[in-house]
Motif scaffolding. Sequence first.
Motif, PDB file in Angstrom:
ATOM      1  N   LEU A 116      81.404  54.039  28.171  1.00 30.27           N
ATOM      2  CA  LEU A 116      80.772  54.766  26.859  1.00 30.27           C
ATOM      3  C   LEU A 116      81.195  56.252  26.858  1.00 30.27           C
ATOM      4  N   ASN A 117      81.263  56.927  25.585  1.00 31.99           N
ATOM      5  CA  ASN A 117      81.872  58.130  25.508  1.00 31.99           C
ATOM      6  C   ASN A 117      80.611  59.001  24.844  1.00 31.99           C
ATOM      7  N   SER A 148      84.552  69.620  24.589  1.00 28.84           N
ATOM      8  CA  SER A 148      84.415  68.585  25.543  1.00 28.84           C
ATOM      9  C   SER A 148      83.888  67.161  25.244  1.00 28.84           C
ATOM     10  N   PHE A 149      84.108  66.375  26.249  1.00 24.87           N
ATOM     11  CA  PHE A 149      83.642  64.997  26.153  1.00 24.87           C
ATOM     12  C   PHE A 149      83.568  64.287  27.483  1.00 24.87           C
ATOM     13  N   ALA A 150      82.503  63.346  27.686  1.00 27.98           N
ATOM     14  CA  ALA A 150      82.315  62.670  29.076  1.00 27.98           C
ATOM     15  C   ALA A 150      82.360  61.179  28.816  1.00 27.98           C
ATOM     16  N   VAL A 151      82.868  60.436  30.063  1.00 27.92           N
ATOM     17  CA  VAL A 151      82.932  59.063  29.875  1.00 27.92           C
ATOM     18  C   VAL A 151      81.932  58.466  30.942  1.00 27.92           C
ATOM     19  N   TYR A 152      81.103  57.778  30.564  1.00 24.40           N
ATOM     20  CA  TYR A 152      80.158  57.250  31.640  1.00 24.40           C
ATOM     21  C   TYR A 152      79.737  55.761  31.455  1.00 24.40           C
ATOM     22  N   GLN A 153      79.206  55.356  32.450  1.00 17.20           N
ATOM     23  CA  GLN A 153      78.755  53.948  32.341  1.00 17.20           C
ATOM     24  C   GLN A 153      77.246  53.610  32.797  1.00 17.20           C
ATOM     25  N   ILE A 154      76.345  52.672  32.296  1.00 17.55           N
ATOM     26  CA  ILE A 154      74.883  52.603  32.863  1.00 17.55           C
ATOM     27  C   ILE A 154      75.338  51.415  34.044  1.00 17.55           C
ATOM     28  N   GLU A 188      70.347  55.290  24.918  1.00 18.06           N
ATOM     29  CA  GLU A 188      71.761  56.138  24.806  1.00 18.06           C
ATOM     30  C   GLU A 188      71.341  57.415  24.141  1.00 18.06           C
ATOM     31  N   ILE A 189      70.617  57.562  23.234  1.00 19.49           N
ATOM     32  CA  ILE A 189      70.188  58.892  22.704  1.00 19.49           C
ATOM     33  C   ILE A 189      69.257  59.769  23.610  1.00 19.49           C
TER      34      ILE A 189
END
Length: 225
Positions: free
Chosen positions: A67-68, A88-94, A107-108
């Motif tokens: 997810l972004n 900036s932006f982050a890339v993450y995963q649950i 997610e919110i």
Amino acid sequence: MNRPLIGIVVGVVVAAIVLFSACYVVEPSQKALVLQFGNPIRVDERPGLYFKMPFVQNVVLFDSRVLNYDAPAEEVPTVDLKQVDVSSFAVYQIVDPLLFYQTVNNEIGVQGRLGAIMSANLRQVLGNVSMAAILTQQRAQFMEEIARRVNADTKSFGIQVIDVRSKRVDLPPANSQAIFRRMQTQREQAARNVRAEGQKDAVTLRAEADKQAVVIVANARKQGE
């Protein structure tokens, strides 16, 4: 329609409703958390068809894909007391649905926490370097350090931050205008110097040409006489 037939139809409908509420499907891009009266019971991470107690248990599905999160642009002070606008932006995963549900819920919720952590680490890392260093290729190294810190700070949310990158790094409008005015002044000064040198060379050339003309005319008269 007689009563036995009506009873059969009603029974079939009720059975279908119960069966429908008792089963759920987990897609390959999802993870499921089963709740019973709001309390977590189990986590289903493999895709497939699953069953639960109808009307007693409910299922919360989480996206297991990468997810972004786009952080809002903000001004970050540097060690040389300058300001830069960083987007900036982050890339993450649950990775842990249960921990994710217990800490941030959805997610919110995680985006609000993630934004604050990214902002704090941006200020900590970029606040120790100069603006000139941020505007060079060294910025990639700084962002790697920020990503490492953000990932360490967000593990308690059940997510893994894969990367943090900067989309844009600009000067604030006030600084940009000041630099533009300084560059404009420098260009105007350089242009004046060029024109002054050109005028000086022109005067020198005219003087030399006048001198040559006088000599040529004098020699011509001398030869004519």
